[in-house]
Design an enzyme around this catalytic site. Structure first.
Site, mmCIF file in Angstrom:
data_model
loop_
_atom_site.group_PDB
_atom_site.id
_atom_site.type_symbol
_atom_site.label_atom_id
_atom_site.label_comp_id
_atom_site.label_asym_id
_atom_site.label_seq_id
_atom_site.Cartn_x
_atom_site.Cartn_y
_atom_site.Cartn_z
ATOM 1 N N GLY A 209 -5.644 5.686 10.763
ATOM 2 C CA GLY A 209 -5.615 4.230 10.853
ATOM 3 C C GLY A 209 -7.022 3.668 10.895
ATOM 4 N N SER A 210 -7.958 4.481 11.326
ATOM 5 C CA SER A 210 -9.355 4.151 11.115
ATOM 6 C C SER A 210 -9.725 4.870 9.820
ATOM 7 C CB SER A 210 -10.222 4.625 12.276
ATOM 8 O OG SER A 210 -11.568 4.298 12.036
ATOM 9 N N SER B 14 0.825 -1.207 0.000
ATOM 10 C CA SER B 14 0.000 0.000 0.000
ATOM 11 C C SER B 14 0.860 1.258 0.000
ATOM 12 C CB SER B 14 -0.910 0.017 1.231
ATOM 13 O OG SER B 14 -1.704 -1.143 1.289
ATOM 14 N N ASP C 295 -8.224 4.023 -1.984
ATOM 15 C CA ASP C 295 -9.469 3.879 -2.726
ATOM 16 C C ASP C 295 -10.514 3.122 -1.910
ATOM 17 O OD1 ASP C 295 -7.834 1.636 -2.982
ATOM 18 O OD2 ASP C 295 -8.187 1.359 -5.122
ATOM 19 N N ASN D 232 -5.401 1.892 -6.245
ATOM 20 C CA ASN D 232 -4.640 0.695 -6.620
ATOM 21 C C ASN D 232 -5.543 -0.532 -6.769
ATOM 22 O OD1 ASN D 232 -5.057 -0.371 -4.017
ATOM 23 N ND2 ASN D 232 -3.143 0.476 -3.244
ATOM 24 N N ARG E 124 -32.581 19.156 28.332
ATOM 25 C CA ARG E 124 -33.540 19.896 27.511
ATOM 26 C C ARG E 124 -34.392 20.861 28.334
ATOM 27 N NH1 ARG E 124 -38.831 19.577 25.809
ATOM 28 N NH2 ARG E 124 -39.203 20.179 23.648
ATOM 29 N N GLU F 244 -22.536 14.189 11.644
ATOM 30 C CA GLU F 244 -21.871 14.261 12.942
ATOM 31 C C GLU F 244 -20.422 13.814 12.868
ATOM 32 O OE1 GLU F 244 -24.791 12.790 12.376
ATOM 33 O OE2 GLU F 244 -26.231 14.071 13.404
ATOM 34 N N ARG G 80 -28.909 23.597 28.582
ATOM 35 C CA ARG G 80 -28.509 23.859 27.190
ATOM 36 C C ARG G 80 -28.533 25.349 26.890
ATOM 37 N NH1 ARG G 80 -33.560 22.777 23.197
ATOM 38 N NH2 ARG G 80 -35.239 22.883 24.697
#
Lengths: 625, 625
Positions: free
Chosen positions: A126-127, A42, A158, A188, A474, A367, A320
């Protein structure tokens, strides 16, 4: 384009680039073979791309990685770390010895996947599918805040274009017209276990990228002249660009080139030897690429102390709202930036957006990109606050996890916590966020019960390291504290208590109010109940808990608007795990699956209302009914 | 198309559809106004689409929602529940009274967002961008497994196309050529707090959808004839289709139509009254839409008992290998299906894929779609196992959370748990998965230490309700158990123990092996140490722990390859929270940020190796070094 481009590279330059590319390949092979693991193939596919990029386009002062003028280079395909580290050798940032002797070794900064343990690495990758979204955040900073000419180059695989987060990133790149962002996709055509979905269907890639608002440039990723030309065009473009580079996995080593079953496998010693030999042996070429233009000295504006909002005791103010008010207050600091996932009128981030529209970034309903952009902004030294419903931060959990590994400094706010939200039902209720956020490396988890404490915590989040999570409620509940009270992270508040406390009621957020009501009811029965507001869930005020154990004979009721596992109850138990004294904890949490209803109905149904707290306290004291 | 299509609808039919659409609008307004919350305007924009769909295209036997022949209707924009429930009234599934009197009320099945508490709802929605990915799973079942002609219709909002998961879904729909899947996108151009990114740029939507392999049909979503024609074409298409319907938010109520600031707001009583009146008042139209063709009777093949793999005691077998072996064994059952996120050679799901390729679905690197497809497949009665690295399941956490609310029955396997994986570094290490998975509603969390127990647990996961998570280990460790031992979910194993145990060492997975080595070392010092394998992390074998407390004087060492918060340690502490006896728990977990290294180096560094366990046991006993 190739013909026109050819004029820009002399034969000698092409030769030098080819030599450098060969060195990068050789070094990627050497280090991974020595380590016995890693992803050489890679790395080989992208070596030509990187050779041209670092020699002629990446403007970077390797001796001063913190320079604001530097371009940014992110390996979204973090498994190609052998190539990245070979680049670091080629530019003189690390030695050949460090590369070959320490790659993937215990204690080395050259880890299996890149992390900011290396000063030239902005974020851990790496993720897959995360480097590009983070790059969007850095590019937002450059184009909209820094107004600096640096460019963000992201090497993508890719395979990782199958991640939705890549499309969130390209969409935002297009929406914000990020002319300083280029994704270089190493097509590749092989993933880990076989071919990719699109293999070498470059045209489909191109149509997708263009539909998402990016200029796509399709090239042969091993044609040095074409690569050079494409990178130049990318830097000069008026919007975001994607280089779609058709490449061969394992390029340069005939025995493995363009063959499946070679993902993530180092070459055995004999094969490595043949490969290095075929590539012309080990080299010690030192590249001097373009330097950035000096950045104008940063004018650090005097940080004005925030004029935090003040509230009247007893007034019913949703936390909030206090989050939004406090954001606006800390917004005096020019390094504070705010992002939201298209719900800023609910999270109250709109109160900042109204005051500082230039430092507010709407991420719409994405998100993952919301959190990634925050991580990218902090790379450039900003203090991002990103908000959405607590439930929906779960969408970005992998990004938050990786931000922890990046040791990023970000603030997250999740509103609409728990069953308290009422009629919208369980899909909108954050009920696992405390568990998830506590488990993130280097996290801080805050859950204030009133507006005053909420505002005070927001002010501290600005400068706090790591992943800082604030859970807000809330509905409106009475202000409990004086505006000048202190709420240090790691602290707690004693709301009720005396010498004759026989039980401690421990809550955070909305359950503090239920606990106060329960203490009142117990007092009427002659039972002294201590009430503790654990607004800092992580780190936790262990001393306060130990006192409570000792003063009450170890009778604790812990009540939380969260599923039973991993939340406030677990935090208390973990803190007291090694205490020698006996402790009996009655843990009240949301056991069943909630429905719609009023906040009171739902809290009572969940067994976290006042009545349940009173009953639990009585039971600990051996009293019934 | 409109001219041609017009021939297919008579004036009378158009009138009837218009009346039905008006009824849907009126009912959406009535129920949300009565409830005092909800999303009427998001319902009004899609009312015409639904009127035509349920009258002429949705083949559904409302009296038999479990019929395999039924089409599927999913509201990916779950906040349009007033419209969905108005549909249920129109088809006679619920009464007008239930609709208007109970919407969003405590105890009602007509919750704020749809859940399978209603028999006509396949899955809970309300976290945007999830209904379409789940629809892909249902369509995969219909086209590849059931071979039934049902169609999957998914109503999407335009805002939710900002979610990457939508593009993962469309990509997979295109890749698998799902001709039985239609997304109907209600492009009303308003999100919650303002306009969407693309507003009414239908052409860009179209280019995106087409680039992702779907046929896009652009229509005026209020033109009943055009809608009818488009839905017909969608059903007849040879691949996945997307209807891009240009609509007006709040359509039909002039005071709010196409106006911002009306998201998620019920109409006040007087406005509602005017709106209902303008729409022609309350109606009680009962629609009889097309019925499905009777499905051939399902031939339930006799379930052969799985011939589970057998292992030699002491042989070093990675539990991930046992996962693959056991999957192949349970694959004899034709309802078992397996999905993987392009790492099946690592998770060992490839061992199933090789044996049963027709029941294996490659989801490539799109973990959200991986989990969503599993949820969709279980809607059709299949028993899906979905696997990737434990770390990368965090990418799908919101989907797993929602699957819990859907009360879906799925199995997830996360391989490469903990620092044990070694050289790849922290990005690849599942270190927060136990906390995250434990906190999911209705979850089971399993973490076997050896191949025999792993295979036995996989066999039980097939029929187990809820979200079943199996954590597997990369490296090979000795087989500890006999092939005929039993490993019930909720159980544990006593590996060492006697009458003179003075401390209990409690682990799961790889730390069981470290605990055994520690017990050996302690035995050499004359310290009797019990060793417990808590392979079932949730539910937990509390009785075994209570015995250990009573037999050892409350001295427990809990050791896990996981961050300190919310994992095995918390599970143990939660289970013992209300025990009257004193318990002292030494909790060993991965405290710092791991790097690369060998498994042993990293476990030792993390403080979860044999030496650390021995030291912790000694400390509990008041002994030093």
């Amino acid at each position: 384009m190739t013909m026109e481009a050819a004029r820009t590279l002399r034969d000698e330059e092409i030769h030098q680039l080819g030599e450098l590319a060969a060195q990068l390949r050789v070094d990627a092979i050497r280090c991974s073979t020595r380590a016995g693991s890693g992803h050489p193939t890679s790395s080989l596919s992208a070596a030509d791309l990187l050779a041209v990029l670092i020699s002629r386009h990446l403007r970077y002062d390797w001796a001063d990685p913190d320079s604001p003028a530097n371009d940014h280079l992110i390996f979204s395909k973090g498994h190609a770390s052998p190539l990245l580290y070979a680049v670091f050798k080629a530019v003189g940032a690390i030695t050949d010895q460090e590369l070959v002797d320490t790659y993937r070794a215990f204690g080395s900064r050259l880890q299996g996947h890149p992390t900011p343990a290396l000063p030239w690495v902005d974020v851990a990758t790496g993720s897959l599918g995360q480097g590009l979204p983070v790059g969007v955040g850095i590019a937002l900073a450059g184009q909209y805040l820094d107004h600096l000419p640096f460019h963000v180059w992201v090497l993508c695989g890719d395979s990782e274009t199958a991640e939705g987060s890549i499309w969130e990133a390209l969409d935002k790149a297009g929406h914000y017209g990020l002319r300083n962002l280029t994704a270089v996709v190493d097509v590749n055509r092989f993933g880990q276990r076989g071919t990719t979905e699109l293999e070498w269907d470059l045209d489909t890639y191109r149509r997708r990228m263009e539909a998402f608002g990016c200029q796509a440039i399709v090239i042969d990723g091993h044609d040095l002249v074409a690569v050079d030309d494409a990178l130049r065009r990318a830097r000069q473009a008026t919007g975001p660009t994607v280089l779609l580079a058709r490449t061969l996995k394992g390029k340069g080593v005939p025995e493995i080139e363009n063959k499946p079953d070679w993902h993530g496998k180092p070459l055995k010693a004999d094969l490595a030897e043949r490969a290095v030999s075929a590539l012309g042996g080990t080299r010690q070429i030192r590249v001097t690429g373009p330097r950035p233009e000096p950045a104008p000295p940063a004018t650090a504006p005097a940080a004005e102390p925030p004029d935090l909002p003040r509230y009247d005791r007893g007034a019913k103010v949703p936390t909030r709202n206090a989050y939004g008010d406090a954001l606006r207050a800390v917004g005096r600091r020019p390094d504070v930036v705010v992002l939201d996932g298209e719900v800023s009128d609910s999270t109250r981030a709109d109160r900042f957006a109204g005051a500082y529209p230039d430092r507010f970034f709407e991420m719409f309903i994405s998100e993952q990109q919301l959190v990634a952009a925050a991580v990218g902004l902090q790379v450039r030294g900003y203090r991002p606050f990103a908000s959405t419903f607590a439930a929906f931060l779960s969408r970005a959990y992998d990004f938050i996890r990786m931000a922890g590994i990046s040791q990023a400094d970000i603030a997250l706010s999740g509103s609409h916590a728990g069953v308290e939200i009422g009629a919208d039902g369980p899909s909108q209720m954050g009920l696992e966020d405390l568990a998830a956020m506590r488990a993130v490396h280097g996290s801080t988890v805050l859950y204030p019960s009133d507006a005053v404490s909420c505002a005070a915590l927001v002010a501290q989040m600005v400068d706090r390291k790591g992943i800082n999570y604030l859970r807000t409620t809330r509905g409106g509940y009475p202000v409990l504290y004086d505006n000048d009270d202190a709420f240090p992270v790691g602290g707690s508040k004693l709301l009720r208590g005396g010498d004759d406390d026989r039980v401690a009621l421990i809550g955070a957020g909305v359950t503090v109010h239920n606990s106060l009501a329960a203490a009142d009811e117990l007092a009427r029965e002659g039972i002294g109940a201590r009430v503790i507001d654990l607004y800092s869930v992580k780190p936790l005020d262990r001393d306060r808990l130990v006192d409570a154990v000792r003063d009450t004979g170890g009778r604790l009721v812990v009540v939380e608007d969260h599923y039973p596992e991993g939340g406030l109850g677990s935090a208390v138990l973990e803190a007291l795990a090694d205490l020698p004294e006996p402790v009996r904890v009655a843990h009240l949490a949301v056991g069943g699956l909630p429905t719609s209803g009023t906040p009171t109905e739902l809290m009572d149904q969940a067994g976290i209302g006042t009545g349940a707290i009173v009953a639990a306290a009585r039971a600990l004291l051996g009293k019934t009914g």
